[in-house]
Motif scaffolding. Structure first.
Motif, mmCIF file in Angstrom:
data_model
loop_
_atom_site.group_PDB
_atom_site.id
_atom_site.type_symbol
_atom_site.label_atom_id
_atom_site.label_comp_id
_atom_site.label_asym_id
_atom_site.label_seq_id
_atom_site.Cartn_x
_atom_site.Cartn_y
_atom_site.Cartn_z
ATOM 1 N N VAL A 179 10.574 4.962 -9.175
ATOM 2 C CA VAL A 179 10.361 6.348 -9.727
ATOM 3 C C VAL A 179 10.815 6.246 -11.232
ATOM 4 O O VAL A 179 11.694 7.028 -11.609
ATOM 5 C CB VAL A 179 11.156 7.355 -8.821
ATOM 6 C CG1 VAL A 179 10.274 7.665 -7.710
ATOM 7 C CG2 VAL A 179 12.478 7.137 -8.483
ATOM 8 N N VAL B 12 9.481 7.521 -13.539
ATOM 9 C CA VAL B 12 9.030 8.653 -14.350
ATOM 10 C C VAL B 12 10.432 9.690 -14.277
ATOM 11 O O VAL B 12 10.548 10.457 -15.378
ATOM 12 C CB VAL B 12 7.830 9.318 -13.721
ATOM 13 C CG1 VAL B 12 7.495 10.741 -14.450
ATOM 14 C CG2 VAL B 12 6.620 8.559 -13.986
ATOM 15 N N ILE C 219 12.226 11.186 -17.518
ATOM 16 C CA ILE C 219 12.495 12.731 -17.729
ATOM 17 C C ILE C 219 14.129 12.967 -18.080
ATOM 18 O O ILE C 219 14.392 13.584 -18.902
ATOM 19 C CB ILE C 219 12.095 13.595 -16.554
ATOM 20 C CG1 ILE C 219 10.651 13.598 -16.466
ATOM 21 C CG2 ILE C 219 12.900 14.750 -16.535
ATOM 22 C CD1 ILE C 219 10.061 14.414 -15.372
ATOM 23 N N HIS D 8 4.089 14.177 -25.136
ATOM 24 C CA HIS D 8 2.946 13.794 -25.203
ATOM 25 C C HIS D 8 2.433 13.907 -26.615
ATOM 26 O O HIS D 8 1.552 13.065 -26.861
ATOM 27 C CB HIS D 8 2.095 15.077 -24.635
ATOM 28 C CG HIS D 8 1.805 14.934 -22.978
ATOM 29 N ND1 HIS D 8 1.114 15.502 -22.151
ATOM 30 C CD2 HIS D 8 2.542 13.840 -22.188
ATOM 31 C CE1 HIS D 8 1.212 15.249 -20.989
ATOM 32 N NE2 HIS D 8 2.142 14.383 -21.045
ATOM 33 N N LEU E 42 2.790 10.367 -28.225
ATOM 34 C CA LEU E 42 1.982 9.363 -27.647
ATOM 35 C C LEU E 42 0.784 8.412 -28.699
ATOM 36 O O LEU E 42 0.619 9.311 -29.808
ATOM 37 C CB LEU E 42 0.972 9.856 -26.653
ATOM 38 C CG LEU E 42 1.662 9.945 -25.235
ATOM 39 C CD1 LEU E 42 0.843 10.722 -24.459
ATOM 40 C CD2 LEU E 42 1.910 8.607 -24.530
ATOM 41 N N ASP F 67 6.549 3.195 -20.836
ATOM 42 C CA ASP F 67 5.347 3.030 -21.120
ATOM 43 C C ASP F 67 4.278 4.300 -21.323
ATOM 44 O O ASP F 67 4.879 5.323 -21.116
ATOM 45 C CB ASP F 67 4.547 1.755 -20.240
ATOM 46 C CG ASP F 67 4.607 2.373 -18.864
ATOM 47 O OD1 ASP F 67 4.147 3.703 -18.360
ATOM 48 O OD2 ASP F 67 4.766 1.440 -17.930
ATOM 49 N N GLU F 68 3.199 4.031 -21.718
ATOM 50 C CA GLU F 68 2.398 5.332 -21.926
ATOM 51 C C GLU F 68 2.068 6.090 -20.456
ATOM 52 O O GLU F 68 2.032 7.303 -20.719
ATOM 53 C CB GLU F 68 0.894 4.904 -22.485
ATOM 54 C CG GLU F 68 0.974 4.877 -23.955
ATOM 55 C CD GLU F 68 -0.449 4.129 -24.207
ATOM 56 O OE1 GLU F 68 -1.540 5.394 -24.129
ATOM 57 O OE2 GLU F 68 -0.580 3.268 -25.056
ATOM 58 N N CYS F 69 1.901 5.292 -19.417
ATOM 59 C CA CYS F 69 1.546 6.017 -18.250
ATOM 60 C C CYS F 69 2.883 6.761 -17.946
ATOM 61 O O CYS F 69 2.691 8.072 -17.338
ATOM 62 C CB CYS F 69 1.453 4.741 -17.265
ATOM 63 S SG CYS F 69 1.168 5.423 -15.334
ATOM 64 N N ILE F 70 3.953 6.161 -17.880
ATOM 65 C CA ILE F 70 5.260 7.028 -17.563
ATOM 66 C C ILE F 70 5.183 8.315 -18.389
ATOM 67 O O ILE F 70 5.664 9.236 -18.032
ATOM 68 C CB ILE F 70 6.440 6.046 -17.772
ATOM 69 C CG1 ILE F 70 6.408 4.953 -16.660
ATOM 70 C CG2 ILE F 70 7.717 6.733 -17.561
ATOM 71 C CD1 ILE F 70 7.584 4.163 -16.729
ATOM 72 N N ILE G 280 2.655 10.135 -19.929
ATOM 73 C CA ILE G 280 2.128 10.824 -19.914
ATOM 74 C C ILE G 280 2.520 11.569 -18.297
ATOM 75 O O ILE G 280 2.480 13.009 -18.313
ATOM 76 C CB ILE G 280 0.525 10.451 -19.227
ATOM 77 C CG1 ILE G 280 0.021 9.797 -20.666
ATOM 78 C CG2 ILE G 280 -0.638 11.191 -18.774
ATOM 79 C CD1 ILE G 280 -1.157 8.847 -20.454
ATOM 80 N N LEU G 281 2.625 10.990 -17.250
ATOM 81 C CA LEU G 281 3.312 11.590 -16.052
ATOM 82 C C LEU G 281 4.796 12.498 -16.155
ATOM 83 O O LEU G 281 4.719 13.526 -15.776
ATOM 84 C CB LEU G 281 3.560 10.359 -15.180
ATOM 85 C CG LEU G 281 1.994 10.234 -14.443
ATOM 86 C CD1 LEU G 281 2.318 8.724 -13.460
ATOM 87 C CD2 LEU G 281 1.509 11.007 -13.845
#
Lengths: 296, 296
Positions: free
Chosen positions: A31, A33, A37, A86, A89, A109-112, A114-115
């Motif tokens: 987890v 993400v 946060i 965001h 990015l 990373d970018e995926c993290i 965004i989420l």
């Protein structure tokens, strides 16, 4: 500057501890993400928006104004933090430094990134709807609605980011339009949510409405000036990015000195709007002066 | 299959016309994100989530169940569409085909795709809070709260996407956990929001709760099977992506035939949960059968 800073930070951490982290084991590899946060929201910041909410709420004289404001403080900071993640990015502003540390997509990373942003935006509304559920007053519904419309694409922050990314901002009028939505809207929502949730009179709310619109403008102009005159150490983010990205700003349109004159005028105008509150608005006046003369 | 399809589509277009497009001039070069939202949300789709909401609401026998459901239908489809736009991004699933057309970041660009998703997610909550503001009933607050928690990172859809991206899904238990949040949560919210907003009894809500959990599982297994057996023409998206991305699915764990057996068992189990409604649940039973035997 900020007597509320510790209180706000403590409430953010407590909320995340009791909700997000507890259910998502923050140290678990699966987890990341949640870690992102934690990384982004516990990484300092002035907590300007929650502070404005509390100072507006305090004007009511309500004994419980902090309790009444706190759900909005959390929601505002969650929305502000998601927007930073965001906006930083690569496909947007492509910034690698924020509050003196690598931005979320650099650190993770970018995926993290965004989420984490999606998760924080949704979390803001979980907080607001939970608050309405516990205290279903007209004031809470109205204050939550203000935050949602000031954050969105119809007439809020997302619209401002869209305009900033795609509109040629080469005139003062265009720039003012971008600023109104991109920075102004959430500052506006911060002041009004605290005021509305604490039952200020419609006359007082009208004055704070006008105050917050001017404050939003002044805040963005101070930002424009700092992007030219500030240092990476003081700001914790890269400077000169407006010039690098060929962005029109108050500093590029009027020069740093010209922008400072406009800023001083707006400061006086904003403070004037608080006169209805007399000495009760002392802290809000001080914050306004601080924000227009800040170095970070 | 869907008597509600036109009604849902008409309401989505009308809402966006009267709100988003009107204030953001969709054909204006400066607001490509509005065009991207129009492109993605008006691009067909089965409207499964709004349909489930309406079918659950219809069980109440309320004359005005459509009006009571419609804000949830809009919010659910906005949230579903945002999740598709963000999930398709290069940093996530990196898909270039959706509903037979290029994905949003392919048709426009990544920046637009991120902002279109953010805008749609926020818009969902603008709809829900506007509805609560106009009809501040306990039912509306509860139904909105269900949607927010089923969409989020604590125990909703964003959590599911996080797990899907970062958790090794090589056992049935892990896979079930991912599916529960990633696909199941919003299907669950669709059924329950329609039921709660229309004042179904707690006993009926409990049955629909159990039904929706099983339906969510079945829906995902049908998806897993279609990723092996379906065609690009029928599905409008690339097939074989699970195998390409080395994702564990019901098809990879049990084979297509094994997955089909499990799917049939879940279909029967789901329909069994609707028995409390007798013939009133005829349409919901039909939809369940359609969803578990669909070819797109």
């Amino acid at each position: 500057m900020n007597e509320y800073l510790d209180l706000i930070n403590k409430n953010i951490v407590t909320y995340l501890d009791n909700n997000l982290y507890q259910h998502n084991e923050p140290v678990h590899e699966a987890v990341p993400v949640t870690n992102a946060i934690k990384y982004s929201i516990e990484n300092g910041g002035k907590r300007l928006r929650p502070t404005l909410c509390l100072l507006a709420g305090e004007l009511s004289g309500n004994e419980d104004y902090i309790d009444k404001c706190m759900p909005y403080c959390l929601a505002l900071e969650f929305i502000h933090t998601y927007s930073l993640i965001h906006d930083d990015l690569p496909a947007m502003d492509n910034d690698d430094l924020r509050r003196g540390k690598p931005t979320v997509h650099k650190q993770f990373d970018e995926c993290i990134a965004i989420l984490a942003g999606d998760g924080l935006l949704n979390l803001a509304y979980e907080v607001l709807l939970d608050n309405i559920s516990k205290n279903p007053t007209e004031a809470n519904i109205r204050a939550s609605k203000i935050i949602s419309s000031c954050s969105g694409i119809v007439s809020g922050m997302v619209k401002g980011q869209v305009l900033d990314m795609y509109q040629a901002s080469n005139t003062k009028e265009t720039l003012d339009n971008i600023n109104t939505y991109k920075t102004g809207a959430l500052i506006h929502a911060s002041v009004l949510s605290g005021a509305v949730a604490n039952g200020l009179s419609e006359n007082e709310i009208k004055s704070l409405y006008e105050y917050s619109i001017i404050l939003g403008k002044a805040f963005q102009i101070a930002d424009d000036i700092l992007d030219v005159t500030g240092s990476v150490e003081e700001l914790g983010k890269n400077i000169g990015s407006d010039a690098k990205n060929n962005k029109t700003t108050y500093a590029s349109l009027f020069g740093v000195e010209g922008a400072k004159v406009i800023l001083e005028e707006l400061e006086a105008e904003a403070i004037g709007k608080l006169s209805i509150f007399g000495s009760r608005a002392k802290k809000l006046v001080e914050l306004t002066k601080y924000l227009t003369s800040r170095n970070n």
